[in-house]
Design a protein around this motif. Structure first.
Motif, short mmCIF file in Angstrom:
data_model
loop_
_atom_site.label_atom_id
_atom_site.label_comp_id
_atom_site.label_asym_id
_atom_site.label_seq_id
_atom_site.Cartn_x
_atom_site.Cartn_y
_atom_site.Cartn_z
N THR A 64 -2.28 3.33 8.36
CA THR A 64 -2.83 1.98 8.21
C THR A 64 -3.04 1.32 9.57
O THR A 64 -4.02 0.60 9.78
CB THR A 64 -1.88 1.12 7.36
OG1 THR A 64 -1.64 1.77 6.11
CG2 THR A 64 -2.49 -0.25 7.08
N THR A 68 -6.50 -0.08 10.82
CA THR A 68 -6.63 -1.47 11.24
C THR A 68 -7.31 -1.57 12.60
O THR A 68 -8.18 -2.42 12.81
CB THR A 68 -5.24 -2.14 11.31
OG1 THR A 68 -4.63 -2.08 10.02
CG2 THR A 68 -5.35 -3.58 11.75
N TYR A 159 -0.79 -10.58 5.27
CA TYR A 159 -1.26 -9.57 4.32
C TYR A 159 -0.34 -9.47 3.11
O TYR A 159 -0.80 -9.45 1.95
CB TYR A 159 -1.37 -8.20 5.00
CG TYR A 159 -1.61 -7.08 4.01
CD1 TYR A 159 -2.88 -6.85 3.49
CD2 TYR A 159 -0.54 -6.29 3.54
CE1 TYR A 159 -3.09 -5.85 2.55
CE2 TYR A 159 -0.75 -5.29 2.61
CZ TYR A 159 -2.03 -5.07 2.11
OH TYR A 159 -2.24 -4.08 1.18
N ILE A 200 -6.96 -7.28 6.87
CA ILE A 200 -5.77 -7.05 7.67
C ILE A 200 -6.09 -6.95 9.16
O ILE A 200 -5.25 -7.19 10.00
CB ILE A 200 -5.04 -5.78 7.18
CG1 ILE A 200 -3.59 -5.77 7.68
CG2 ILE A 200 -5.81 -4.51 7.56
CD1 ILE A 200 -2.73 -4.69 7.02
N HIS A 241 4.56 -2.38 8.02
CA HIS A 241 3.15 -2.09 7.77
C HIS A 241 3.02 -1.43 6.40
O HIS A 241 3.85 -0.60 6.02
CB HIS A 241 2.60 -1.13 8.83
CG HIS A 241 2.48 -1.73 10.19
ND1 HIS A 241 1.55 -2.69 10.50
CD2 HIS A 241 3.16 -1.48 11.33
CE1 HIS A 241 1.68 -3.02 11.78
NE2 HIS A 241 2.64 -2.30 12.30
N PRO A 242 1.98 -1.76 5.62
CA PRO A 242 1.77 -1.03 4.38
C PRO A 242 1.38 0.42 4.69
O PRO A 242 0.76 0.70 5.71
CB PRO A 242 0.60 -1.77 3.73
CG PRO A 242 -0.14 -2.40 4.87
CD PRO A 242 0.92 -2.75 5.88
N TYR A 247 -2.23 0.57 0.92
CA TYR A 247 -3.28 -0.33 1.39
C TYR A 247 -4.61 -0.05 0.69
O TYR A 247 -5.28 -0.98 0.21
CB TYR A 247 -3.44 -0.17 2.91
CG TYR A 247 -4.56 -1.00 3.48
CD1 TYR A 247 -4.46 -2.38 3.57
CD2 TYR A 247 -5.74 -0.39 3.92
CE1 TYR A 247 -5.49 -3.14 4.08
CE2 TYR A 247 -6.78 -1.14 4.44
CZ TYR A 247 -6.65 -2.52 4.51
OH TYR A 247 -7.69 -3.27 5.01
N TRP A 257 -8.01 -6.74 1.36
CA TRP A 257 -8.07 -5.73 2.43
C TRP A 257 -7.42 -6.27 3.70
O TRP A 257 -7.26 -5.58 4.66
CB TRP A 257 -9.51 -5.34 2.72
CG TRP A 257 -10.16 -4.66 1.54
CD1 TRP A 257 -11.00 -5.21 0.61
CD2 TRP A 257 -10.02 -3.28 1.16
NE1 TRP A 257 -11.39 -4.29 -0.32
CE2 TRP A 257 -10.81 -3.08 0.01
CE3 TRP A 257 -9.31 -2.20 1.68
CZ2 TRP A 257 -10.90 -1.83 -0.64
CZ3 TRP A 257 -9.41 -0.97 1.05
CH2 TRP A 257 -10.18 -0.80 -0.10
#
Length: 257
Positions: A64, A68, A159, A200, A241-242, A247, A257
């Motif tokens: 992720t 990002t 998020y 995100i 963090h996912p 995500y 998102w």
């Protein structure tokens, strides 16, 4: 650049959203001395997360993080529009005092703070300070956190508020710093809303845009000797963090998102 005498020290890893906050403080309160730490290596971050959460979660989170970063490049036009609309200053001002250090916990960082002798140290997007480092800083230390604490401690508070259908807590906190993960008393909080096209990759910039005032107010309060905390009346939870699979599934299912 050598540090100048300033009542305010900001310790940070940098980034457009952080410079937007720093420059707002400079515009309202005067010169700031910035201590800029080197980014933590992805290898070190991955190993630390794996020890804490296991390799599966750590690799999923790394996925992720990579996505990002790619998203910031892909949606650069959206960020540029936000910067223009919100009048954000996302680069250091000319003549800004910047001291480079390897880490916020390095002796060089403590040496710089000792030379400047500020009235407040403001952390914004830097490593978590160790108990030992904190004990050696003579003035109050406060932190800008991109989430409403204590409910969204840790990473990606904006998020997670949206992903857990808690949009009313899409916001930020300025808090006192202790040895825990975002467990210090809250000084100021503000809530806002994401806009169409936010994701995100841009939440941090959006949050910084509506958080400049509380950052200025919190720093000003500390310099005036006011350290009154507030009780948000919320449960406490730490987030990371996912994972990439969470995500993507959440985005496809909810459009967040």
């Amino acid at each position: 650049m050598e540090p100048l005498k300033s009542n305010i020290v900001v310790v940070t890893e940098g980034g457009p959203h952080i410079w937007a906050v720093i420059n707002a403080i400079v515009d309202r309160l005067g010169p700031v001395s910035v201590i800029l730490e080197a980014p933590e290596s992805k290898k070190h971050l991955l190993l630390r997360r794996a020890r804490r959460l296991g390799w599966v979660s750590a690799i999923g989170q790394l996925g992720t993080m990579v996505l990002t970063r790619l998203g910031k490049r892909f949606f650069a036009g959206h960020a540029a529009q936000m910067i223009t609309e919100q009048k954000l200053q996302t680069e250091p001002k000319p003549g800004q005092s910047i001291t480079h250090v390897p880490s916020a916990n390095a002796p060089e960082c403590l040496d710089a703070i000792a030379r400047i002798q500020p009235g407040v140290v403001f952390l914004a997007g830097c490593r978590m300070l160790t108990r030992e480092t904190l004990s050696k800083i003579a003035c109050p230390v406060i932190n800008y956190h991109a989430g409403i604490t204590p409910k969204y401690r840790g990473m990606n508070g904006g998020y997670w508020a949206l992903a857990t259908r808690d949009a009313e807590n899409f916001g930020t906190t300025v808090q006192l710093v202790d040895a825990g993960v975002d467990t210090g008393g809250a000084l100021r909080q503000v809530r806002g809303k994401p806009e169409r096209g936010d994701s995100i990759s841009s939440y941090a910039l959006r949050q910084a845009a509506f958080s400049r005032d509380i950052c200025v107010e919190a720093v000003s309060d500390v310099l005036a000797g006011k350290l009154a905390t507030i009780d948000p009346g919320l449960p406490s939870q730490q987030w990371y963090h996912p994972t990439i699979w969470f995500y993507l599934w959440t985005g496809l299912r909810t459009g967040i998102w």
